[in-house]
Motif scaffolding. Structure first.
Motif, short mmCIF file in Angstrom:
data_model
loop_
_atom_site.label_atom_id
_atom_site.label_comp_id
_atom_site.label_asym_id
_atom_site.label_seq_id
_atom_site.Cartn_x
_atom_site.Cartn_y
_atom_site.Cartn_z
N LEU A 115 -16.67 7.14 23.34
CA LEU A 115 -17.94 6.82 22.69
C LEU A 115 -17.77 5.68 21.69
O LEU A 115 -18.75 5.11 21.22
CB LEU A 115 -18.53 8.04 21.99
N ASP A 116 -16.52 5.34 21.37
CA ASP A 116 -16.28 4.21 20.46
C ASP A 116 -16.27 2.88 21.21
O ASP A 116 -16.08 1.83 20.58
CB ASP A 116 -14.95 4.40 19.71
N GLU A 117 -16.44 2.93 22.53
CA GLU A 117 -16.57 1.67 23.28
C GLU A 117 -18.02 1.22 23.28
O GLU A 117 -18.94 2.03 23.16
CB GLU A 117 -16.10 1.87 24.73
N ILE A 118 -18.20 -0.10 23.46
CA ILE A 118 -19.56 -0.64 23.52
C ILE A 118 -19.89 -0.85 24.99
O ILE A 118 -19.51 -1.86 25.59
CB ILE A 118 -19.66 -1.93 22.69
N VAL A 119 -20.49 0.13 25.56
CA VAL A 119 -20.71 0.11 27.01
C VAL A 119 -22.02 0.87 27.30
O VAL A 119 -22.26 1.92 26.72
CB VAL A 119 -19.49 0.73 27.76
N TYR A 120 -22.85 0.27 28.13
CA TYR A 120 -24.15 0.90 28.42
C TYR A 120 -24.31 1.23 29.91
O TYR A 120 -25.22 1.95 30.28
CB TYR A 120 -25.31 -0.02 28.01
N ARG A 121 -23.49 0.63 30.73
CA ARG A 121 -23.64 0.77 32.18
C ARG A 121 -22.30 1.16 32.80
O ARG A 121 -21.24 0.79 32.30
CB ARG A 121 -24.04 -0.59 32.78
N SER A 122 -22.35 1.85 33.92
CA SER A 122 -21.11 2.19 34.64
C SER A 122 -20.62 0.94 35.38
O SER A 122 -21.32 -0.07 35.46
CB SER A 122 -21.38 3.31 35.64
N ARG A 123 -19.42 1.05 35.92
CA ARG A 123 -18.84 -0.10 36.64
C ARG A 123 -19.76 -0.58 37.77
O ARG A 123 -19.86 -1.75 38.06
CB ARG A 123 -17.49 0.31 37.25
N SER A 124 -20.45 0.38 38.41
CA SER A 124 -21.33 -0.02 39.51
C SER A 124 -22.70 -0.47 39.02
O SER A 124 -23.60 -0.73 39.83
CB SER A 124 -21.48 1.15 40.48
N GLY A 125 -22.89 -0.50 37.72
CA GLY A 125 -24.18 -0.96 37.17
C GLY A 125 -25.16 0.17 36.93
O GLY A 125 -26.29 -0.07 36.52
N GLY A 126 -24.75 1.41 37.20
CA GLY A 126 -25.67 2.54 37.02
C GLY A 126 -25.71 3.02 35.57
O GLY A 126 -25.05 2.47 34.68
N LEU A 127 -26.52 4.06 35.35
CA LEU A 127 -26.66 4.64 34.02
C LEU A 127 -25.40 5.40 33.63
O LEU A 127 -24.64 5.86 34.51
CB LEU A 127 -27.83 5.62 34.01
N LEU A 128 -25.20 5.56 32.34
CA LEU A 128 -24.13 6.43 31.84
C LEU A 128 -24.75 7.70 31.27
O LEU A 128 -25.95 7.76 31.04
CB LEU A 128 -23.34 5.71 30.74
N ASP A 129 -23.91 8.68 31.02
CA ASP A 129 -24.36 9.88 30.32
C ASP A 129 -23.24 10.31 29.38
O ASP A 129 -22.07 10.02 29.64
CB ASP A 129 -24.66 11.00 31.33
N VAL A 130 -23.61 11.00 28.32
CA VAL A 130 -22.59 11.55 27.42
C VAL A 130 -22.21 12.94 27.96
O VAL A 130 -23.07 13.81 28.10
CB VAL A 130 -23.12 11.65 25.98
N GLN A 131 -20.94 13.09 28.27
CA GLN A 131 -20.47 14.38 28.79
C GLN A 131 -19.62 15.06 27.71
O GLN A 131 -18.64 14.51 27.22
CB GLN A 131 -19.62 14.16 30.04
N HIS A 132 -20.02 16.27 27.37
CA HIS A 132 -19.28 17.02 26.35
C HIS A 132 -18.17 17.83 27.01
O HIS A 132 -18.24 18.17 28.20
CB HIS A 132 -20.23 17.96 25.60
N ASP A 133 -17.16 18.13 26.23
CA ASP A 133 -16.08 19.00 26.71
C ASP A 133 -16.62 20.44 26.69
O ASP A 133 -16.50 21.16 25.69
CB ASP A 133 -14.87 18.85 25.80
N MET A 134 -17.24 20.81 27.81
CA MET A 134 -17.93 22.10 27.86
C MET A 134 -16.93 23.26 27.78
O MET A 134 -17.27 24.33 27.27
CB MET A 134 -18.77 22.20 29.14
N GLU A 135 -15.72 23.04 28.26
CA GLU A 135 -14.73 24.13 28.20
C GLU A 135 -14.41 24.46 26.74
O GLU A 135 -14.27 25.62 26.38
CB GLU A 135 -13.46 23.75 28.97
N ALA A 136 -14.32 23.41 25.93
CA ALA A 136 -14.05 23.65 24.50
C ALA A 136 -15.24 24.37 23.85
O ALA A 136 -15.07 25.33 23.09
CB ALA A 136 -13.78 22.34 23.78
N LEU A 137 -16.44 23.92 24.18
CA LEU A 137 -17.63 24.56 23.59
C LEU A 137 -17.75 26.02 24.06
O LEU A 137 -18.21 26.89 23.32
CB LEU A 137 -18.90 23.77 23.97
#
Ligand SMILES: Cc1ncc(COP(=O)(O)O)c(C=O)c1O
Ligand SMILES: N[C@@H](CCOP(=O)(O)O)C(=O)O
Length: 508
Positions: free
Chosen positions: A82-104
Motif C-alpha cells: 500500500l506504500d506503492e503509488i499504483v492504481y492499476r494492475s499490470r493488465s490495466g485492470g482495477l486493483l483492490d485492497v486485500q486484507h490478511d483475512m487469516e490474521a483477522l
C-alpha cells in the motif's frame, strides 16, 4: 489533534505499529499472518478484554491485488504494498485492497463486535472516528500519528417513520445520513484514508507534490478539506457549470488549486488520469482502491447500529460506482469474519439521465456501453463512463442485487416527499428513494422488510434545485409538491385572510 495515550477502551487495539515497511515496487506476496505461537488464539471463544491486553501483538496487514483475482477467486502472484503509488494492475485492470483475512480470523466475530462497539463515541485518537474505529480492517499498518481525520462517520441511522408509513407503507425504513459529515458527503469516509496514506508517504519522503481528483463536487470538497488539514496541496478538476455553488466554494475556501474545465465529469476524469500518470500527483478518485476501504465502514456501521442485525435491503445511489462495491465489501467482511451470517440485498439507483449501469443490468448483463450523461438535478452522479463498473457488477451479482433508475420528475418529487417529512435530503437520495418507491410498487421489497436508504450528501449543498422546484421554475416538471412562500402586504387583515384560507385547506 494530538495523539492520546489515554486508554478509554475496555479493549485496546490489538494492532501494534508496524516498524518495517517494504520499499520495492512489487512486494513478494508472502503471508504476513502471525505465527500461531505469536498469535492470540481465541479457541472458538471470545477473549476477555484482559487477555487481549496482555496478549502478544498481531501484525495485521493489507496489500493491493488485481480486482480480477478477487472477482474470479483465482490466486495471483501480482501484489503491491500500500506504500506503492499504483492504481492499476499490470493488465490495466482495477486493483483492490486485500486484507490478511487469516490474521483477522484469529479473532472471532464477538471479539470484533465488542472492540468496535467499545470505540463508539470516544474521543481517543483516532478511534473516535467511525472509519478509524475499524482501523484493523481499513489501513492496519499506518501509524496513528500519520492519520488525518475529522472524526468522520458515526452518522445518524435515521428511522424514516413518517416517510415510510405515508409514502411506501413501511414501518422499518431507515435512512443512513452519510451526508451529515465534515464536508457534507460520504466522501469524507474514503478521503480520511487516502489523505492519511499520502501523509505517511510524504513523511517517507516519497516525491508527491500534491493530490488531485476529478469531481462532480463532493470528492473535491472532501479532498481539499483533508489536504488543508494536513498542509498537503490539492488540485481539483471540475466540469465547468455542472456542480452546485455550495460544492464549488468548498475547495476554493479550503485553498485547493481549482481548474474549472470546459467538459463533463468523464472528461475531467480522463484528464486527471493522464496528469497523475505524468506528474507526481497522487490520484484521489475512487479508481484508487484505498478510498473504498474508508467508505466500506458505512456498511459495518449500519450493522453495528442495528446491534449486528442484518437489514434486508440497502439502496445506494450510483455514479462512478465505487460506493456500491464499498458497501458490498463492508458487509461481506462482516460475514466472512463471523460478525453476521448473511448480507443484505443491494440496490444501485441511477438517474435516468446518467444510467449506464441500469442499461447494462436491463440487458441481462449482456451489453455494456459507456454513455454521454445528460444534465440531471442529481448532478454529482452525472457520470456516463464509471471507473468502477466491474466492481459494481460484482457487488450486485453477489448480493442478489437490483439496479433501478429515476427520471428528473421522480427524483425531485421523491426529494420533496422526504423533505416534507422532516428530512432535508440531496437529489441523489431522491434517486435512491425513487428506487424504493418503484420496488415497493412492484412488491419486490415487502412492507415489513427492513430497508436502509443511503443518503449520500447534505441537502444544503443543493438548495438551488430545491428553490427551483418549490418555485415551480423547472420547464417540463409539474413540481407537484411545490410549497412556495405566499407574498402578503404588511396588513393584518390580509395576513389573517391568507392564514384562514391555509387553515381551512389543512382541515378539509
Ligand atoms: C452525493 C453523491 N451521491 C452518490 C454518488 C455516487 O457514488 P459513486 O460514485 O461511488 O457511485 C456521488 C459521487 O459519485 C455523490 O457525490
Ligand atoms: N460524485 C463524485 C464523482 C467522483 O467519484 P469518485 O468517488 O470516483 O471520486 C464527486 O463528488 O466528485
Amino acid at each position: 489533534m494530538a495523539s492520546s495515550s489515554l486508554q478509554l477502551f475496555s479493549l485496546p487495539p490489538p494492532s501494534p505499529v508496524q516498524k518495517h515497511r517494504p520499499s520495492s515496487s512489487v512486494i513478494k506476496c508472502i503471508s504476513t499472518s502471525p505465527s500461531p505461537s505469536s498469535a492470540l488464539s481465541t479457541n472458538g471463544s471470545t477473549p476477555l478484554p484482559n487477555s487481549i491486553l496482555s496478549s502478544p501483538p498481531i501484525n495485521f496487514s493489507a496489500k493491493y491485488v488485481p480486482f480480477t483475482s478477487i472477482a474470479t477467486g483465482s490466486p495471483t502472484s501480482e501484489c503491491y504494498s500500500l506504500d506503492e503509488i499504483v492504481y492499476r494492475s499490470r493488465s490495466g485492470g482495477l486493483l483492490d485492497v486485500q486484507h490478511d483475512m487469516e490474521a483477522l480470523k484469529q479473532f472471532d466475530g464477538e471479539y470484533w463486535k465488542a472492540l468496535f462497539d467499545s470505540r463508539v463515541g470516544k474521543t481517543t485518537w483516532p478511534y473516535g472516528s467511525g472509519v478509524w474505529s475499524k482501523k484493523e480492517w481499513v489501513l492496519p499498518e499506518i501509524d496513528d500519528d500519520d492519520i488525518v481525520s475529522a472524526f468522520e462517520g458515526n452518522s445518524n441511522l435515521f428511522w424514516a417513520e413518517r416517510f415510510g408509513k405515508k409514502f411506501v407503507g413501511m414501518n422499518d425504513l431507515w435512512v443512513k445520513h452519510c451526508g451529515i459529515s465534515h464536508t457534507g458527503s460520504f466522501k469524507d469516509l474514503g478521503m480520511t484514508v487516502l489523505v492519511s496514506q499520502v501523509n505517511r508517504l510524504r513523511k517517507m519522503n516519497r516525491p508527491l507534490v500534491g493530490v488531485g481528483c476529478a469531481s462532480t463536487g463532493d470528492t473535491s470538497a472532501a479532498l481539499s478539506a483533508y489536504c488543508a488539514a494536513a498542509n498537503i496541496p490539492s488540485i481539483v478538476f471540475l466540469p465547468a457549470n455542472k456542480i452546485s455553488m455550495a460544492q464549488l466554494v468548498q475547495p476554493i475556501a479550503n485553498g485547493a488549486f481549482v481548474l474549472s474545465i470546459d467538459t463533463d465529469f468523464d472528461g475531467c476524469m480522463k484528464l486527471i488520469r493522464e496528469v497523475t500518470s505524468e506528474l507526481p500527483i497522487y490520484l484521489a478518485n475512487s479508481l484508487n482502491s484505498l478510498r473504498l476501504e474508508g467508505q466500506k465502514t458505512a456498511a459495518i456501521e449500519i450493522l453495528q447500529q442495528f446491534d449486528w442485525e442484518v437489514p434486508d435491503w440497502v439502496i445506494i445511489p450510483g455514479g462512478n460506482l465505487g460506493n456500491i462495491y464499498a458497501f458490498y465489501k463492508g458487509f461481506k467482511m462482516c460475514q466472512e469474519l463471523g460478525l453476521v451470517d448473511r448480507i443484505p440485498r443491494l440496490v444501485c439507483a441511477q438517474a435516468a439521465n446518467a444510467n449506464p449501469l441500469y442499461l447494462y443490468y436491463k440487458s441481462g448483463w449482456n451489453q455494456y456501453q459507456p454513455i454521454k450523461a445528460d444534465a440531471t438535478f442529481a448532478s454529482a452522479i452525472q457520470i456516463g463512463d464509471p471507473v468502477s463498473i466491474d466492481r459494481a457488477v460484482y457487488a450486485l451479482k453477489n448480493s442478489d442485487g437490483i439496479v433501478e433508475e429515476a427520471t428528473e420528475e421522480e427524483l425531485m418529487d421523491a426529494m420533496a416527499m422526504a423533505d416534507s417529512t422532516g428530512m432535508f435530503i440531496c437529489p441523489h437520495t431522491g434517486v435512491a428513494l425513487t428506487a424504493l418507491i418503484k420496488l415497493r410498487e412492484r412488491g419486490i421489497i415487502g412492507p415489513n422488510e427492513r430497508t436502509v436508504v443511503v443518503s449520500t450528501a447534505h441537502g444544503l449543498k443543493f438548495t438551488q434545485a430545491k428553490i427551483d422546484y418549490h418555485s415551480k421554475n423547472i420547464p417540463g416538471l409539474a413540481c407537484g409538491l411545490a410549497n412556495p412562500p405566499v407574498e402578503v402586504k404588511d396588513d393584518l387583515g390580509k395576513v389573517m385572510d391568507v392564514l384562514k384560507n391555509y387553515l381551512d385547506r389543512r382541515s378539509s
